[in-house]
Design a protein around this motif. Structure first.
Motif, PDB file in Angstrom:
ATOM      1  N   MET A   1       6.483 -11.059   6.503  1.00 44.20           N
ATOM      2  CA  MET A   1       5.731  -9.909   6.419  1.00 44.20           C
ATOM      3  C   MET A   1       4.714  -9.485   7.302  1.00 44.20           C
ATOM      4  O   MET A   1       3.651 -10.370   7.092  1.00 44.20           O
ATOM      5  CB  MET A   1       5.490  -9.280   4.816  1.00 44.20           C
ATOM      6  N   ASP A   2       4.178  -8.425   7.854  1.00 42.19           N
ATOM      7  CA  ASP A   2       3.178  -8.455   8.797  1.00 42.19           C
ATOM      8  C   ASP A   2       1.743  -7.973   7.587  1.00 42.19           C
ATOM      9  O   ASP A   2       1.951  -7.584   6.652  1.00 42.19           O
ATOM     10  CB  ASP A   2       3.159  -7.172   9.866  1.00 42.19           C
ATOM     11  N   THR A   3       0.657  -8.088   8.317  1.00 39.52           N
ATOM     12  CA  THR A   3      -0.425  -7.919   7.506  1.00 39.52           C
ATOM     13  C   THR A   3      -0.682  -6.658   6.861  1.00 39.52           C
ATOM     14  O   THR A   3      -1.217  -6.518   5.733  1.00 39.52           O
ATOM     15  CB  THR A   3      -1.618  -8.320   8.733  1.00 39.52           C
ATOM     16  N   VAL A   4      -0.590  -5.407   7.739  1.00 37.54           N
ATOM     17  CA  VAL A   4      -0.549  -4.033   7.162  1.00 37.54           C
ATOM     18  C   VAL A   4       0.356  -3.869   6.015  1.00 37.54           C
ATOM     19  O   VAL A   4      -0.128  -3.245   4.886  1.00 37.54           O
ATOM     20  CB  VAL A   4      -0.253  -3.147   8.242  1.00 37.54           C
ATOM     21  N   ARG A   5       1.366  -4.365   6.286  1.00 38.82           N
ATOM     22  CA  ARG A   5       2.714  -4.228   5.071  1.00 38.82           C
ATOM     23  C   ARG A   5       2.145  -4.705   3.820  1.00 38.82           C
ATOM     24  O   ARG A   5       2.059  -4.515   2.517  1.00 38.82           O
ATOM     25  CB  ARG A   5       4.178  -4.537   5.461  1.00 38.82           C
ATOM     26  N   ARG A   6       1.677  -6.146   3.914  1.00 38.24           N
ATOM     27  CA  ARG A   6       1.271  -6.777   3.026  1.00 38.24           C
ATOM     28  C   ARG A   6      -0.085  -6.466   2.354  1.00 38.24           C
ATOM     29  O   ARG A   6      -0.262  -6.364   0.926  1.00 38.24           O
ATOM     30  CB  ARG A   6       0.900  -8.219   3.510  1.00 38.24           C
ATOM     31  N   LYS A   7      -0.808  -5.480   2.867  1.00 36.96           N
ATOM     32  CA  LYS A   7      -2.081  -4.982   2.346  1.00 36.96           C
ATOM     33  C   LYS A   7      -1.545  -3.819   1.567  1.00 36.96           C
ATOM     34  O   LYS A   7      -1.991  -3.870   0.247  1.00 36.96           O
ATOM     35  CB  LYS A   7      -2.989  -4.556   3.732  1.00 36.96           C
ATOM     36  N   TYR A   8      -0.651  -2.920   2.185  1.00 31.00           N
ATOM     37  CA  TYR A   8      -0.250  -1.852   1.106  1.00 31.00           C
ATOM     38  C   TYR A   8       0.614  -2.406  -0.020  1.00 31.00           C
ATOM     39  O   TYR A   8       0.389  -1.673  -1.059  1.00 31.00           O
ATOM     40  CB  TYR A   8       0.649  -0.848   2.063  1.00 31.00           C
ATOM     41  N   LEU A   9       1.267  -3.559   0.087  1.00 29.45           N
ATOM     42  CA  LEU A   9       2.281  -3.883  -0.985  1.00 29.45           C
ATOM     43  C   LEU A   9       0.990  -4.530  -2.025  1.00 29.45           C
ATOM     44  O   LEU A   9       1.215  -4.490  -3.257  1.00 29.45           O
ATOM     45  CB  LEU A   9       3.032  -5.005  -0.502  1.00 29.45           C
ATOM     46  N   MET A  10       0.002  -5.056  -1.552  1.00 33.71           N
ATOM     47  CA  MET A  10      -1.054  -5.511  -2.381  1.00 33.71           C
ATOM     48  C   MET A  10      -1.631  -4.635  -3.359  1.00 33.71           C
ATOM     49  O   MET A  10      -1.720  -4.678  -4.508  1.00 33.71           O
ATOM     50  CB  MET A  10      -2.066  -6.201  -1.645  1.00 33.71           C
ATOM     51  N   ILE A  11      -2.004  -3.372  -2.638  1.00 35.12           N
ATOM     52  CA  ILE A  11      -2.625  -2.370  -3.134  1.00 35.12           C
ATOM     53  C   ILE A  11      -1.536  -1.612  -4.457  1.00 35.12           C
ATOM     54  O   ILE A  11      -2.153  -1.562  -5.170  1.00 35.12           O
ATOM     55  CB  ILE A  11      -3.119  -1.286  -2.380  1.00 35.12           C
ATOM     56  N   PHE A  12      -0.249  -1.571  -3.916  1.00 27.21           N
ATOM     57  CA  PHE A  12       0.671  -1.134  -4.964  1.00 27.21           C
ATOM     58  C   PHE A  12       0.740  -1.751  -6.044  1.00 27.21           C
ATOM     59  O   PHE A  12       0.844  -1.250  -7.163  1.00 27.21           O
ATOM     60  CB  PHE A  12       2.034  -0.961  -4.100  1.00 27.21           C
TER      61      PHE A  12
END
Length: 306
Positions: A1-12
């Protein structure tokens, strides 16, 4: 999983965890203050909402199929392996016990009090994370452990200030120690889940985390259902619904809301651990404690003087 997707998943998942940590205790307390009395039934509800997890799992499956995700030349829906099923089932047994201890504690204590006691789970999370996943201590985490532990002790010393009217000291202290027990197990569950993620011998994806949560919730539900049958809780549900203070329809609405809110909390927790660490999940849950306490005073007019 790329960094951007992981960031948004983290926020979610942080949002899910915050919502569940705030709404769950309030809904469980609502069940009891308006006439609910079945401890094991309410405990079962904390894990019974697992079928809703099939929806995000199905969405993930569809996207995976479009990307050509196959195994041994065939499309698969569940990717979880037997070792992870066994590990998730073990966590589910602990979760079932935790559900009972916490639910029984909430039935005897105001939400504001039980929530503050549960805040000590961060101290236990720190300790278990250090042992299980070699979590490094920082001055901040040490301060949190000390402050929350002292706060729980002070709460116990001033417990009569918050004790509901007409409740015996025995019931109040029983609720206190049951909630402490739930806090210990909760503190163990977070790093234990992180350890399973680390030791997983297959590619760890968010879909796999959801699958593990389903197994965990199913086992926890079965654990509570067995005790429900032993205590004849299942025979009292219809009668309890008819006698519920808010009405029969709202009784079932409350039950469904508890089940859904609990899964929101558990999925949010698992997601934060997947994206970061169990310690961060514990910190986020602790940060939401003042919100839960304030809402309990506003909606339930609870005394909170400790």
């Amino acid at each position: 999983m790329d960094t951007v997707r992981r960031k948004y998943l983290m926020i979610f998942n942080c949002i899910l965890l915050a919502i569940g940590a705030t709404g769950g205790p309030l809904l469980i307390r609502l069940y009891f203050v308006r006439g609910g009395k079945r401890i094991w039934f309410a405990s079962m509800l904390a894990s019974a909402g697992w079928p809703i997890l099939i929806l995000p799992l199905s969405v993930s499956y569809i996207f995976n199929r479009r990307r050509g995700g196959v195994e041994n030349g065939r499309e698969i829906f569940f990717t979880i392996t037997q070792p992870l099923i066994i590990a998730s089932a073990f966590i589910g047994l602990l979760l079932g016990l935790n559900d009972y201890l916490y639910t029984h504690g909430v039935s005897l204590l105001p939400v504001s009090t039980s929530t503050l006691i549960m805040s000590t789970h961060l101290a236990f999370t720190d300790g278990f994370a250090f042992v299980l996943v070699n979590q490094k201590f920082t001055p901040y985490s040490i301060n949190v452990v000390v402050l929350l532990t002292v706060g729980a002790v002070l709460l116990g010393l001033h417990s009569n200030n918050d004790k509901p009217v007409n409740q015996s000291n025995r019931d109040y202290y029983l609720g206190f120690f049951l909630t402490v027990g739930a806090s210990v197990i909760s503190g163990l569950l977070f790093p234990l889940a992180e350890l399973v993620y680390i030791k997983a011998k297959q590619s760890l994806t968010y879909s796999l985390v959801i699958e593990m949560q389903i197994v965990t919730a199913v086992v926890a539900s079965l654990f509570c259902i067995v005790e429900m049958i032993v205590n004849n809780d299942h025979k009292e549900i219809l009668r309890e619904g008819k006698e519920y203070e808010l009405g029969e329809v709202k009784y079932y609405v409350v039950l469904v809301a508890i089940a859904i809110m609990s899964q929101i909390y558990f999925v949010g927790t698992a997601g934060v651990i997947f994206c970061s660490t169990s310690l961060l999940a514990g910190i986020i849950a602790a940060v939401m404690l003042p919100v839960t306490e304030i809402l309990s005073v506003v909606f339930y007019h609870e005394s909170f003087k400790s």
